[in-house]
Design an enzyme around this catalytic site. Structure first.
Site, PDB file in Angstrom:
ATOM      1  N   PRO A 142     -14.467  29.254  18.272  1.00 53.70           N
ATOM      2  CA  PRO A 142     -13.504  28.300  18.852  1.00 53.70           C
ATOM      3  C   PRO A 142     -13.059  29.043  19.861  1.00 53.70           C
ATOM      4  CG  PRO A 142     -13.299  28.435  16.410  1.00 53.70           C
ATOM      5  CD  PRO A 142     -14.201  29.552  16.788  1.00 53.70           C
ATOM      6  N   GLU A 143     -12.948  28.500  21.130  1.00 56.73           N
ATOM      7  CA  GLU A 143     -12.374  28.793  22.286  1.00 56.73           C
ATOM      8  C   GLU A 143     -11.228  27.790  22.844  1.00 56.73           C
ATOM      9  OE1 GLU A 143     -15.434  29.708  25.299  1.00 56.73           O
ATOM     10  OE2 GLU A 143     -16.979  30.213  23.736  1.00 56.73           O
TER      11      GLU A 143
END
Length: 277
Positions: free
Chosen positions: A2-3
């Site tokens: 996840p960014e």
């Protein structure tokens, strides 16, 4: 992993479940990974914010708080596969119970971390402490970014360092560099290249946030929200994960290489590595 777009989407989706609620219980069996979470018990969640890839629950001080009269921050890093769920599962690592319900933190690959700290005391989190500006904020200024890019080493690892701009990971670095037409290993960007990359980072991040991030299935810990809703930005990818498919700009096959130990996707025709004197 996840960014920024995925973490921002997480923040927006779970905020109605947590804001204004009092934490009654935080249960896990890994105190070295989820540090001082007992300090959150009895505290009200005042707000949720995000810094780069970090989610922050801002906890109010109060009579029920254990041993510390100050406000605290409950910091969550989702790692590679972390995410919140409404129901427990085989990969549940942390249970967070409030006076309104329970959320479960699932993390198949166990890289997620949590910590409860005083606001701004990030000595144990050097990446957070030294993080650059948010890409969609007014603090992210073209002039500053271009000046830094002129002295940078290989541009993709430079972006991934979080120092020139926060929240850019492997997916969105590849996407922004493709959009800007810059090779991931290019060094010392010209002013024109720096400006193109600045605009590409803002554009890609903005569109990814609006799409709810990217869900990329490997069968383990595929990113989705607490209610099972996946992201949609993967349908707009032009580089990441598209090796062997035609470039949307020129038709040349996208290639996958390894740069700084990270899988990297680019177009060999649109993104040419240039020698710099």
């Amino acid at each position: 992993m996840p960014e920024l777009p995925e973490v921002e989407t997480t923040r927006r989706r779970i905020e109605p479940l947590l804001r204004g609620r009092t934490i009654l219980r935080v249960e896990h069996d890994a105190p070295h990974k989820y540090r001082d979470t007992h300090l959150a018990v009895g505290r009200r969640v005042q707000a949720l914010s995000r810094r780069g890839k970090y989610l922050m629950l801002h906890l109010a001080a109060g009579d029920a708080a254990e041993g510390d009269p100050h406000d605290l921050e409950f910091i969550v890093h989702l790692g590679m596969t972390g995410g919140f769920r409404l129901e427990p599962g085989k990969h549940t690592r942390v249970t967070l119970e409030t006076d309104a319900g329970t959320l479960h933190f699932d993390d198949a690959r166990r890289f997620g971390k949590m910590a409860v700290v005083r606001p701004g005391e990030y000595a144990g989190m050097p990446t957070l402490a030294a993080m650059g500006p948010e890409p969609l904020s007014d603090d992210f200024r073209e002039k500053d970014f271009v000046a830094l890019a002129r002295e940078a080493g290989a541009v993709k690892p430079w972006l991934l360092s979080q120092k020139p701009v926060s929240g850019v990971g492997n997916i969105y670095a590849d996407e922004a560099l493709w959009e800007a037409g810059i090779h991931p290993a290019q060094t010392r960007l010209t002013a024109a290249e720096g400006k193109r990359l600045y605009r590409a980072v803002r554009d890609v991040m903005g569109r990814a946030v609006e799409a709810g991030g990217s869900s990329l299935g490997d069968g383990i810990g595929n990113y989705r929200q607490h209610d099972g809703v996946p992201g949609a930005y993967q349908h707009e990818h032009h580089a990441y994960g598209r090796e062997g498919t035609p470039c949307a700009r020129c038709g040349t096959e996208i290639v996958k290489t390894v740069l700084a130990q990270r899988g990297t996707h680019s177009c060999p025709k649109c993104q040419v590595l240039k020698e710099r004197a």
